[in-house]
Design a protein around this motif. Sequence first.
Motif: not given
Length: 274
Positions: A84-95, A97-111
């Motif tokens: 219901t949480g860690i094996l739910g796909i929301t965080a993985w997909a958002g980070f 697949k959508v955000a397309a992060p790069k090493k060294g970037e500055n990331v802010y996470v609310s909540a």
Amino acid sequence: MASDGEVMNKQVILKHFVDGAPKESDMLPLEGFGVAKVVDSGHPKFKEGDLVWGIVGWEEYSVIKNPESLFKIHHTDVPLSYYTGILGITAWAGFYKVAAPKKGENVYVSAASGAVGQLVGQFAKLMGCYVVGSAGKEMELYIYILFPRYFPEGIDLYFETVGGKMLDAVLLNMRLHGRIVVCGMISQYYLSEPEGIHNLMNLPYKRIPMEGLAVIDYFPQYSEFLDVVLALIREEKLVYLEDIAEAIESAPAALVGLFSGRSLGKQVVVVARE
């Protein structure tokens, strides 16, 4: 007591319309992501005894009319609540697949202490990003002070789950060509009059794309996600906090706690144990 031919079933209900944050007295039948055990099935994909996760009722027994929406659980070497949480796909997909992060970037996470935020922060650290997270309603009092301190060069990637004043402050501190992923806006869900956002012109000024996340779009990639995250769990590279409430009678208070800041980590309600 149930009479002959009847089955006792406890459930949580919520009124169709709630003005403001929900109260325990506002409770129609609710549905949400949950884990269940099949007790009877006429569907070829599922049999009695199978463990599944997906949209189920907040009740001890449910009739699932669209079983194609359920996922069969094959890996039971991790807590079932993880589905219901860690094996739910929301965080993985958002980070990823959508955000397309790069090493060294500055990331802010609310909540950042919630079900999704705590995972996004850890994914970002594993990627080699600089990460700052915040939690709690009182953060709105300090954000204009804290952002220049912790992001003197600005924010490359913002994972949005709060909205309102938080989003307004973030927009002022975004870097050129930064990105914003909108997973949710929990501060706005139950306001009679949603707050307006005043700093949206930073989007064109700084060439910032802001994209919404609908997790159902990524369900076809669930097997890919599962391979990645199960490996991280088994290697103890991910830590996951859960706030577990026992018995369905505790569900209304647990739900209300999400909107009052009482919960820490993924809020889980154990409806019934075997």
